[in-house]
Scaffold this motif. Structure first.
Motif, PDB file in Angstrom:
ATOM      1  N   THR A  27       0.915  -1.365  -0.048  1.00 30.57           N
ATOM      2  CA  THR A  27       0.123   0.051  -0.092  1.00 30.57           C
ATOM      3  C   THR A  27       0.915   1.338  -0.132  1.00 30.57           C
ATOM      4  N   HIS A  29       0.886   4.876   1.649  1.00 35.19           N
ATOM      5  CA  HIS A  29       0.336   5.702   2.707  1.00 35.19           C
ATOM      6  C   HIS A  29       0.260   7.149   2.269  1.00 35.19           C
ATOM      7  N   VAL A  30      -0.898   7.284   1.483  1.00 34.25           N
ATOM      8  CA  VAL A  30      -1.113   8.680   1.153  1.00 34.25           C
ATOM      9  C   VAL A  30      -1.221   9.615   2.487  1.00 34.25           C
ATOM     10  N   GLY A  31      -0.453  10.709   2.226  1.00 29.12           N
ATOM     11  CA  GLY A  31      -0.281  11.634   3.457  1.00 29.12           C
ATOM     12  C   GLY A  31       0.614  11.310   4.495  1.00 29.12           C
ATOM     13  N   GLN A  32       1.419  10.362   4.392  1.00 40.22           N
ATOM     14  CA  GLN A  32       2.453   9.804   5.288  1.00 40.22           C
ATOM     15  C   GLN A  32       3.765   9.841   4.548  1.00 40.22           C
ATOM     16  N   SER A  60       4.565  14.595   7.995  1.00 41.97           N
ATOM     17  CA  SER A  60       3.703  13.714   8.910  1.00 41.97           C
ATOM     18  C   SER A  60       4.012  13.849  10.449  1.00 41.97           C
ATOM     19  N   THR A  92      -3.859  10.360  13.742  1.00 42.86           N
ATOM     20  CA  THR A  92      -4.825   9.843  12.709  1.00 42.86           C
ATOM     21  C   THR A  92      -4.346   9.755  11.420  1.00 42.86           C
ATOM     22  N   PRO A  94      -3.887   9.202   7.578  1.00 46.01           N
ATOM     23  CA  PRO A  94      -5.036   9.808   6.668  1.00 46.01           C
ATOM     24  C   PRO A  94      -5.774   8.824   5.890  1.00 46.01           C
ATOM     25  N   ASN A  95      -7.114   8.947   6.193  1.00 43.40           N
ATOM     26  CA  ASN A  95      -8.021   8.304   5.456  1.00 43.40           C
ATOM     27  C   ASN A  95      -8.127   6.919   6.331  1.00 43.40           C
ATOM     28  N   GLY A  96      -7.715   6.847   7.599  1.00 46.56           N
ATOM     29  CA  GLY A  96      -7.598   5.779   8.416  1.00 46.56           C
ATOM     30  C   GLY A  96      -7.982   5.961   9.824  1.00 46.56           C
ATOM     31  N   THR A  98      -7.411   6.435  13.921  1.00 42.33           N
ATOM     32  CA  THR A  98      -6.622   7.052  15.011  1.00 42.33           C
ATOM     33  C   THR A  98      -5.833   5.930  15.867  1.00 42.33           C
TER      34      THR A  98
END
Length: 180
Positions: A27, A29-32, A60, A92, A94-96, A98
């Motif tokens: 995967t 990790h969008v935003g990380q 991040s 949190t 992103p899109n997942g 916390t």
């Protein structure tokens, strides 16, 4: 109650498949700013993680760049269940979910907890992953060496400051998996 969700090996780049074990497609990790591939078992997995967007990773605040560069301890632990005592902050994905992330130091393994009640944990369905060529279906025991323990007692995990950083997994079939 706490149990192991997954282990993380922070890498400088994409991994080669370990002998006798399969890697999934992984995967991004969008935003990380990270990407992974995983060795999946029915109840746990081993995440092989590297940075693919350095600027996004820096933003991040997770500090994974130092772990991937091996200037901080290069392994991590993610648990699920009741948050243990210790210094944790909320993060949190992103899109997942916390997570509670331990406020440790660079010589400690990365530690995070996906908080679930005992009832949620007991009712959690687990999916078997694909069969591994070596026959392994699960992790029996885990030993991290070269790390300062993060404080809380961690189920099924042995952590020692002695030796070079490594992650040793005793699997239910086949030879142990050692990452260093």
């Amino acid at each position: 109650m706490l149990e192991l969700d997954h282990l993380i090996a922070f890498l400088p780049g994409p991994p080669e498949p370990p002998d006798g074990l399969l890697l999934d497609d992984g995967t991004r990790h969008v935003g990380q700013g990270t990407r992974n591939r995983r060795i999946v078992f029915a109840r746990h997995y081993v995440e092989l993680l590297w940075i693919d967007e350095p600027e996004v990773e820096r933003a991040s605040g997770l500090g994974f760049a130092a772990r991937c560069a091996r200037t901080a301890y290069p392994f991590g632990i993610v648990l699920r269940g009741t948050l243990p005592e210790g210094r944790f902050r909320r993060y949190t994905v992103p899109n997942g979910p916390t997570l509670a992330v331990h406020e440790g130091d660079p010589d400690m393994p990365f530690l995070a907890v996906a908080e679930l009640s005992d009832a949620q944990l007991t009712g959690l369905a687990h999916r078997p992953g694909p069969p591994h060529p070596g026959g392994a279906t699960g992790i029996v025991a885990t030993r991290l060496t070269g790390a300062v323990p993060p404080g809380p007692t961690l189920p099924g995990l042995s952590i020692t400051p002695d030796g070079a950083p490594s992650l040793r997994l005793l699997l239910d079939s086949g030879p142990p998996l050692v990452l260093s």
